[in-house]
Design a protein around this motif. Structure first.
Motif, PDB file in Angstrom:
ATOM      1  N   VAL A 169       0.836  -1.202   0.000  1.00 26.20           N
ATOM      2  CA  VAL A 169       0.000   0.000   0.000  1.00 26.20           C
ATOM      3  C   VAL A 169       0.872   1.255   0.000  1.00 26.20           C
ATOM      4  O   VAL A 169       0.654   2.187  -0.780  1.00 26.20           O
ATOM      5  CB  VAL A 169      -0.963   0.002   1.207  1.00 26.20           C
ATOM      6  N   ASN A 170       1.886   1.274   0.860  1.00 24.89           N
ATOM      7  CA  ASN A 170       2.777   2.435   0.912  1.00 24.89           C
ATOM      8  C   ASN A 170       3.541   2.613  -0.401  1.00 24.89           C
ATOM      9  O   ASN A 170       3.732   3.740  -0.876  1.00 24.89           O
ATOM     10  CB  ASN A 170       3.757   2.292   2.074  1.00 24.89           C
ATOM     11  N   HIS A 171       3.997   1.510  -0.987  1.00 28.47           N
ATOM     12  CA  HIS A 171       4.711   1.577  -2.255  1.00 28.47           C
ATOM     13  C   HIS A 171       3.825   2.192  -3.338  1.00 28.47           C
ATOM     14  O   HIS A 171       4.268   3.076  -4.095  1.00 28.47           O
ATOM     15  CB  HIS A 171       5.167   0.185  -2.686  1.00 28.47           C
TER      16      HIS A 171
ATOM     17  N   THR B 180      -7.921   1.044  -3.786  1.00 24.07           N
ATOM     18  CA  THR B 180      -9.329   1.073  -3.379  1.00 24.07           C
ATOM     19  C   THR B 180      -9.738  -0.269  -2.782  1.00 24.07           C
ATOM     20  O   THR B 180     -10.443  -0.324  -1.757  1.00 24.07           O
ATOM     21  CB  THR B 180     -10.232   1.409  -4.566  1.00 24.07           C
ATOM     22  N   ALA B 181      -9.286  -1.361  -3.384  1.00 25.16           N
ATOM     23  CA  ALA B 181      -9.571  -2.690  -2.839  1.00 25.16           C
ATOM     24  C   ALA B 181      -8.945  -2.835  -1.458  1.00 25.16           C
ATOM     25  O   ALA B 181      -9.551  -3.419  -0.542  1.00 25.16           O
ATOM     26  CB  ALA B 181      -9.052  -3.766  -3.776  1.00 25.16           C
ATOM     27  N   ALA B 182      -7.728  -2.319  -1.287  1.00 25.79           N
ATOM     28  CA  ALA B 182      -7.063  -2.388   0.019  1.00 25.79           C
ATOM     29  C   ALA B 182      -7.820  -1.577   1.065  1.00 25.79           C
ATOM     30  O   ALA B 182      -7.974  -2.015   2.216  1.00 25.79           O
ATOM     31  CB  ALA B 182      -5.627  -1.890  -0.105  1.00 25.79           C
ATOM     32  N   ALA B 183      -8.291  -0.392   0.682  1.00 30.91           N
ATOM     33  CA  ALA B 183      -9.041   0.439   1.628  1.00 30.91           C
ATOM     34  C   ALA B 183     -10.312  -0.256   2.094  1.00 30.91           C
ATOM     35  O   ALA B 183     -10.729  -0.104   3.250  1.00 30.91           O
ATOM     36  CB  ALA B 183      -9.375   1.783   0.981  1.00 30.91           C
ATOM     37  N   ALA B 184     -10.924  -1.050   1.204  1.00 31.48           N
ATOM     38  CA  ALA B 184     -12.130  -1.783   1.589  1.00 31.48           C
ATOM     39  C   ALA B 184     -11.803  -3.009   2.432  1.00 31.48           C
ATOM     40  O   ALA B 184     -12.566  -3.379   3.331  1.00 31.48           O
ATOM     41  CB  ALA B 184     -12.889  -2.203   0.338  1.00 31.48           C
TER      42      ALA B 184
ATOM     43  N   TRP C 258     -10.689   9.077   0.614  1.00 35.13           N
ATOM     44  CA  TRP C 258      -9.750   9.729  -0.296  1.00 35.13           C
ATOM     45  C   TRP C 258      -9.537   8.918  -1.573  1.00 35.13           C
ATOM     46  O   TRP C 258      -9.575   9.455  -2.683  1.00 35.13           O
ATOM     47  CB  TRP C 258      -8.412   9.935   0.413  1.00 35.13           C
ATOM     48  N   ILE C 259      -9.320   7.606  -1.440  1.00 36.09           N
ATOM     49  CA  ILE C 259      -8.978   6.805  -2.615  1.00 36.09           C
ATOM     50  C   ILE C 259     -10.185   6.607  -3.523  1.00 36.09           C
ATOM     51  O   ILE C 259     -10.035   6.492  -4.752  1.00 36.09           O
ATOM     52  CB  ILE C 259      -8.364   5.437  -2.201  1.00 36.09           C
ATOM     53  N   THR C 260     -11.387   6.580  -2.980  1.00 38.75           N
ATOM     54  CA  THR C 260     -12.565   6.475  -3.854  1.00 38.75           C
ATOM     55  C   THR C 260     -12.753   7.750  -4.665  1.00 38.75           C
ATOM     56  O   THR C 260     -13.220   7.697  -5.815  1.00 38.75           O
ATOM     57  CB  THR C 260     -13.841   6.170  -3.048  1.00 38.75           C
TER      58      THR C 260
ATOM     59  N   ALA D 178     -17.198  -4.926  -2.849  1.00 39.18           N
ATOM     60  CA  ALA D 178     -16.470  -4.853  -1.582  1.00 39.18           C
ATOM     61  C   ALA D 178     -16.771  -3.566  -0.837  1.00 39.18           C
ATOM     62  O   ALA D 178     -16.929  -3.562   0.395  1.00 39.18           O
ATOM     63  CB  ALA D 178     -14.963  -4.974  -1.846  1.00 39.18           C
ATOM     64  N   LEU D 179     -16.865  -2.458  -1.560  1.00 35.10           N
ATOM     65  CA  LEU D 179     -17.214  -1.195  -0.907  1.00 35.10           C
ATOM     66  C   LEU D 179     -18.594  -1.270  -0.275  1.00 35.10           C
ATOM     67  O   LEU D 179     -18.806  -0.801   0.856  1.00 35.10           O
ATOM     68  CB  LEU D 179     -17.155  -0.049  -1.935  1.00 35.10           C
ATOM     69  N   SER D 180     -19.536  -1.872  -0.989  1.00 35.69           N
ATOM     70  CA  SER D 180     -20.894  -2.005  -0.448  1.00 35.69           C
ATOM     71  C   SER D 180     -20.914  -2.859   0.808  1.00 35.69           C
ATOM     72  O   SER D 180     -21.602  -2.537   1.797  1.00 35.69           O
ATOM     73  CB  SER D 180     -21.827  -2.599  -1.509  1.00 35.69           C
TER      74      SER D 180
END
Length: 583
Positions: A173-175, A197-201, A212-214, A252-254
């Motif tokens: 994620v940081n990379h 975005t997948a990681a944030a979910a 932010w990422i969405t 995944a967001l839902s």
């Protein structure tokens, strides 16, 4: 009318400066966004991987056999991550970890332990691996793969491995956040944003990062997904490639209680009909602008998510394509400008080329892009001569950056193509017609190419006209041209009627007759570059001529009244086997 403004050379040098200097600048840290912890505390969901999987591949992987991009490597007892890769495509596939889905499909304890061992091995080797393993798009694919297959990787693991895995997720994620801050606009940025975005979910306690990422994802969608649902690169396969990740991300967001944006939802709704738009009757996509072999199983999977079940559009003017369909016959035509330079790495010089199919028979095709192989074939696939269109003086209507000089920095971008394309479409009760012209040959040869294609309402006749009109600037008589019609390998072509026509017999023994006025049809060798068993020999019809004032050639394809009585045609696979291209 589509019109391109500005100088390609100015844009090329701007991109080169941005790419060269940008890697040494601090970057836009406003693009990094918030992230609560370097190492996530836990994963709460796994985005679904909707790609099809083959459990038999798991057996090969356990035995040390890794097959990607047309190459198989038996690593024996060695790590696959330290062997010499046979190609860059093979290495990207290996380090992208999409193959984990095959291990999950086998549903065995052995596959779970094998998957965990391979991921753990990569984590331990990661800092020592070649830079290719950390390419931005490869890292994005790996993060998506690890997140979607985390149930497989983590089931039955010990606490120490769980912590190593979470730390590796955080490092990815940081990379990608830092890479995103330094990246230029383009498809790689979209893929990085989707992975983040997948990681944030998937990661717990990331509400701020998710917001932010969405928003970043919405910005990329707005820039890259056109109003008709096509992608700005004009590559048909990119739509499918993005949908296969965007659909699980929306879900995944839902699941996490994050309402997917209207921008995301509307983009998916626009892209779905475009998947249908590019399909021929046999389910394969038209071979335009970098398209290779169609993953038909994946197409079916994606279309299963299409709630509208709507018909495909006919006029995709934003993407620069036309679809004519009647009576089981389909004509797909490229009527667009080359894409913006930063999206033109795989674009082709195929303006006004077309493909034609009748039910499940593909008849007129473009040569297509091979998935792997020698660079010379990939370069040839992008030339105008590899497309079913008119070629002036054996010269492409757009140029490709050579590997040296600025091309070494930017890659093989397509540039100096047509700057203006006019398109007129008309639909009536008895026919559908498209008239389009482009100025790709105006600067060098002083002519404008206009093509008209008409499809009868019963789908039994296709009429065409290719016209070259002098512009008055640099125009000269006796300029040579060739109109090429590449045939699918399953079609048998025979000259008939004293060489005035060509009989085309399809795999199901139905037949079409090709006739031209203004030039005699010649049969020559060609190559089909996207067969499932590799490249194959085929044939092409060529109409030769020379410019003399305003010059035009008319042609038509007409279905024969009855099926040709001949021996049964071999299947497509048999046709591949009987006439392989030896290189």
């Amino acid at each position: 009318m589509a019109k391109r403004t500005g100088s390609d050379w100015w844009h090329l040098w701007s991109l080169a400066i941005q790419k060269t200097v940008g890697s040494h600048l601090p970057g836009r840290w406003d693009l990094i966004g918030p992230f609560a912890q370097t190492t996530p505390s836990r994963l709460v969901i796994a985005p679904q991987d909707i790609r099809t999987a083959d459990p038999t591949v798991a057996t090969d992987i356990y035995a040390g056999l890794f097959t990607f991009a047309g190459h198989s490597i038996d690593v024996g007892g060695n790590s696959p991550f330290i062997v010499e890769p046979p190609s860059a495509e093979w290495a990207r596939a290996l380090h992208g970890f999409s193959w984990l889905r095959h291990l999950r499909a086998s549903e065995s304890a052995l596959s779970r332990s094998n998957a965990r061992a391979l991921v753990d091995e990569w984590i331990r080797l990661g800092p020592k691996l070649a830079p290719d393993a950390w390419e931005d798009t490869v890292a994005a694919r790996r993060l998506l793969s690890w997140l979607s297959q985390s149930p497989l990787i983590l089931e039955g693991c010990d606490h120490a491995f769980y912590q190593r895995f979470l730390k590796a997720i955080g490092r990815h994620v940081n990379h990608l956040r830092c890479a995103l801050a330094r990246s230029s606009d383009g498809l790689p940025r979209m893929r990085m944003v989707m992975a983040l975005t997948a990681a944030a979910a998937a990661i717990s306690d990331q509400a701020g990062f998710a917001r932010w990422i969405t928003r970043a994802l919405d910005r990329e969608i707005t820039q890259q997904i056109l109003a008709d649902g096509g992608h700005i690169s004009r590559h048909p396969g990119v739509i499918l490639d993005l949908l296969v990740d965007l659909l699980p991300i929306r879900q995944a967001l839902s699941v996490r209680g994050i309402t997917p944006s209207q921008t995301l939802g509307d983009a998916i709704d626009r892209m779905m009909p475009m998947v249908r738009f590019f399909r021929h009757g046999d389910g394969t996509f038209g071979l335009f602008n970098g398209m290779g072999t169609t993953p038909t199983d994946l197409v079916a999977t994606v279309l299963a998510y299409d709630d509208s079940r709507g018909t495909s559009p006919g006029n995709a003017r934003h993407s620069g394509y036309q679809r004519l369909e009647a009576g089981g016959a389909v004509v797909l035509m490229d009527t667009g400008l080359p894409p913006p330079l930063r999206f033109a790495r795989e674009a082709h010089a195929g303006t006004l080329c077309f493909e034609f199919s009748d039910r499940t028979n593909r008849i007129i095709v473009n040569c297509g892009m091979p998935s792997s192989g020698r660079a010379i074939w990939r370069d040839l696939a992008r030339t105008t001569a590899a497309h079913s269109t008119l070629v002036v003086e054996d010269t492409s209507s757009a140029r490709i950056l050579p590997a040296e000089g600025i091309g070494a920095t930017l890659g093989p971008l397509l540039y100096r193509g047509p700057r203006e394309v006019d398109v007129y479409r008309q639909e009536g009760a008895d026919q559908i017609s498209v008239v389009a012209d482009h100025d790709g040959y105006a600067a060098k040869f002083g002519v404008v190419h206009e093509r008209t294609i008409v499809l009868g309402s019963d789908g039994r006749i296709v009429m065409g006209r290719d016209r070259l009109t002098p512009t008055g600037k640099g125009a000269r008589d006796q300029t040579a041209f060739a109109i090429r019609f590449h045939l699918h390998p399953a079609v048998r072509a025979t000259r008939s009627q004293g060489g005035q026509s060509v009989l085309l017999v399809c795999e199901d023994r139905s037949a079409w007759r090709f006739v031209a006025e203004g030039a005699d049809p010649e049969l020559e060798e060609s190559v089909f570059l996207v067969g499932s068993h590799g490249m194959r020999r085929t044939a092409q019809i060529v109409l030769y001529g020379r410019v003399s004032g305003e010059t035009e050639v008319t042609w038509r394809l007409e279905r024969e009244a009855e099926r040709v009585r001949t021996r049964k045609r071999p299947s497509a696979d048999e046709a591949e086997d009987e006439s392989p291209l030896l290189i």
